[in-house]
Design a protein around this motif. Structure first.
Motif: not given
Length: 223
Positions: A192-214
């Motif tokens: 999971n962390e390897a996938r997240s790191m790849a997403a960070i390098r691509d500028g596409a890191w999504r965090r559902p726990f942040v997106e769920a905040v109003t």
């Protein structure tokens, strides 16, 4: 006569399983076990840090290391001596002499819920030592103690035969009955962390726990 109680050893975890755990960071191991099993507050007191091996436990009263010396003589090569010293910071339970004896006995390392001393000597050791603090004040040698049984290290239960793994982040303990679960969980966390790191390098890191905040915007006056 001073008495030390000695528990029998449980069946050993195969060495290849311990080596497999050592390939993962302690953060991945603890996250894979539900973020439990750590020893918060313990820090490396030696130049060497990486460590993995079966725990050999000793419980001693704060400020007294008679049982620790007994455990050093009973420990087997490759063991990690895990000392429950009650979190006492006033008196060092191990120093240069005891740690040098641990090296001679070919232990894999020492984990101490208490204090150490002789940092200059410890800095040259060939094994890692993790402890809570440093104190020049020495221990008493009156006993009693319990060797090989369950202990509490910084609030975490550890028994002889559990696996202790350490790196720069600290010490993780894996119950011997949960080694397979820990390996599977650590592998999942690492992936999971390897996938997240790849997403960070691509500028596409999504965090559902942040997106769920109003987010409600307020004015300075409201704040």
């Amino acid at each position: 006569m001073t008495e030390c109680l000695l528990y029998p050893r449980p069946p050993a975890v195969p060495q290849e399983r311990i080596a497999a755990l050592a390939a993962f960071p302690t953060a991945a191991i603890s996250d894979g076990l539900g973020r439990v099993g750590g020893a918060p507050g313990l820090r490396p007191m030696t130049g060497r840090v990486a460590m993995a091996g079966p725990a050999f436990t000793v419980h001693t009263r704060p400020g007294d290391n008679l049982a620790v010396h007994q455990a050093l003589d009973l420990a087997r090569p490759g063991d990690v001596l895990v000392i429950a010293g009650g979190g006492d910071r006033e008196r060092a339970l191990v120093g240069g002499l005891a740690c040098a004896w641990a090296v001679h006995r070919r232990l894999a390392g020492i984990v101490l819920d208490g204090a150490v001393r002789d940092l200059d000597e410890l800095s040259t050791l060939e094994i890692p030592v993790f402890a809570l603090d440093v104190s020049h004040q020495g221990p008493y040698k009156d006993g009693p103690g319990v060797i090989g049984g369950p202990v509490a290290i910084r609030g975490t239960s550890v028994d002889t035969g559990d696996v202790a793994v350490a790196d720069q982040d600290g010490v993780a303990f894996v119950p011997r009955e949960r080694v397979t679960e820990a390996l599977d969980g650590a592998a999942r966390i690492a992936e999971n962390e390897a996938r997240s790191m790849a997403a960070i390098r691509d500028g596409a890191w999504r965090r559902p726990f942040v997106e769920a905040v109003t987010v409600r915007h307020v004015t300075r006056e409201e704040g």
